[in-house]
Design an enzyme around this catalytic site. Sequence first.
Site, PDB file in Angstrom:
ATOM      1  CE  LYS A  72       0.308   1.173   4.747  1.00  0.00           C
ATOM      2  NZ  LYS A  72       0.065   0.772   5.905  1.00  0.00           N
ATOM      3  CB  THR A 129      -2.312   4.121   3.064  1.00  0.00           C
ATOM      4  OG1 THR A 129      -2.332   3.245   4.263  1.00  0.00           O
ATOM      5  CG2 THR A 129      -0.829   4.756   3.194  1.00  0.00           C
TER       6      THR A 129
END
Lengths: 214, 214
Positions: A72, A129
């Site tokens: 991520k 994120t």
Amino acid sequence: MSEIVAEELPQHPIFVLSGPSFATEVTRGLPTALTLAGETGGENLAQAMSSTTFRLYTTDDIIGTQIGGAIKNVLAIACGIVTGREMGENARAALITRGLAEIVKLGVGLGARSETLMGLSGLGDVVLTCSSPQSRNMSLGIALGRGESLASILSSRSGVTEGISTATAALGLARRHGIDMPVVSAVDRILRDKASIDDMIAELLARPLRNEAA
Amino acid sequence: MSEIVAEELPQHPIFVLSGPSFATEVTRGLPTALTLAGETGGENLAQAMSSTTFRLYTTDDIIGTQIGGAIKNVLAIACGIVTGREMGENARAALITRGLAEIVKLGVGLGARSETLMGLSGLGDVVLTCSSPQSRNMSLGIALGRGESLASILSSRSGVTEGISTATAALGLARRHGIDMPVVSAVDRILRDKASIDDMIAELLARPLRNEAA
């Protein structure tokens, strides 16, 4: 990480806890849901560690639970670049979707289940994120997208921006398993080879049209 | 919709175009990627309609391509409620993840493929809509989350907030296929039964802990 822990602490049960969790929100008691992975006994540990607002979902997919949290950070750099270059929300949503499809392909190649990567430790953590401009990786991407050089950005930071080394590591794994990761590769070339951001964007947009599931 | 079109225009080929696309960004030429679904010939149509910054990915999953664009509006109301009540980003990320898992279950029950719902028309559109506080459905949720009544919110709007009727329609489909949709059901009870938001949140958080893939 679980393989290293197993080498260092053989005979110990291993559990992995991962998912969308800003620590400051957890300490304030705001609702948080995470994935707890382990071979056996995860249900008891999940019960023991959970509270009303801290909810752990169990799985036995230890490998899959570790992949989202690592990669991520590369996607967050990519989303930062798109944000810093003011390419719009459509582009960011497409990047998250196609980037997550790359993560799923890599994970499945490493023995993970796609459901895990579409769960809290994958999709959930990616969404968190990649929507947080103040996070280390996305803010690095934003600065790159605005035209700052990597060297100048890094010289003004003390913390570690994990996505930089993760991009290279993920590509190494992908190559070994014959998996194509165009988004991760573009980020790596911008970071390591000083490739031009506009060239990388043009290359991604020039890829042949294809079946979405391919 | 494709079933209605097939009734009204038998013998005509049907295509569905869906995905994360604010129209204003498309008209400005900002990069946008969408799913084009059709039984045959989609590749040619995709080539004809695409440009460098407007990219169409093809699929033959016509049903799956329609589901995300409809039910995302219910999830956007839910994400708005969480935002309006200041429950944090962890909660919003978890809600998107668990909400999308419900959409996948419903879609698969209706004959769609899970990959479609994890693609641009599903995940991509959900990410876009659930991150846009100015969108109709999310802004309705934000106002509800801040304590405004549905009647007072609707009296000050002229446009249609699709998620309100979609929640009820989706639950009807889910019931017919024996599928549990706790997030969609909570939104429907808040909207139709005037259920208390705090009660619905407490109910969602009190659900038994379980395997993530279950």
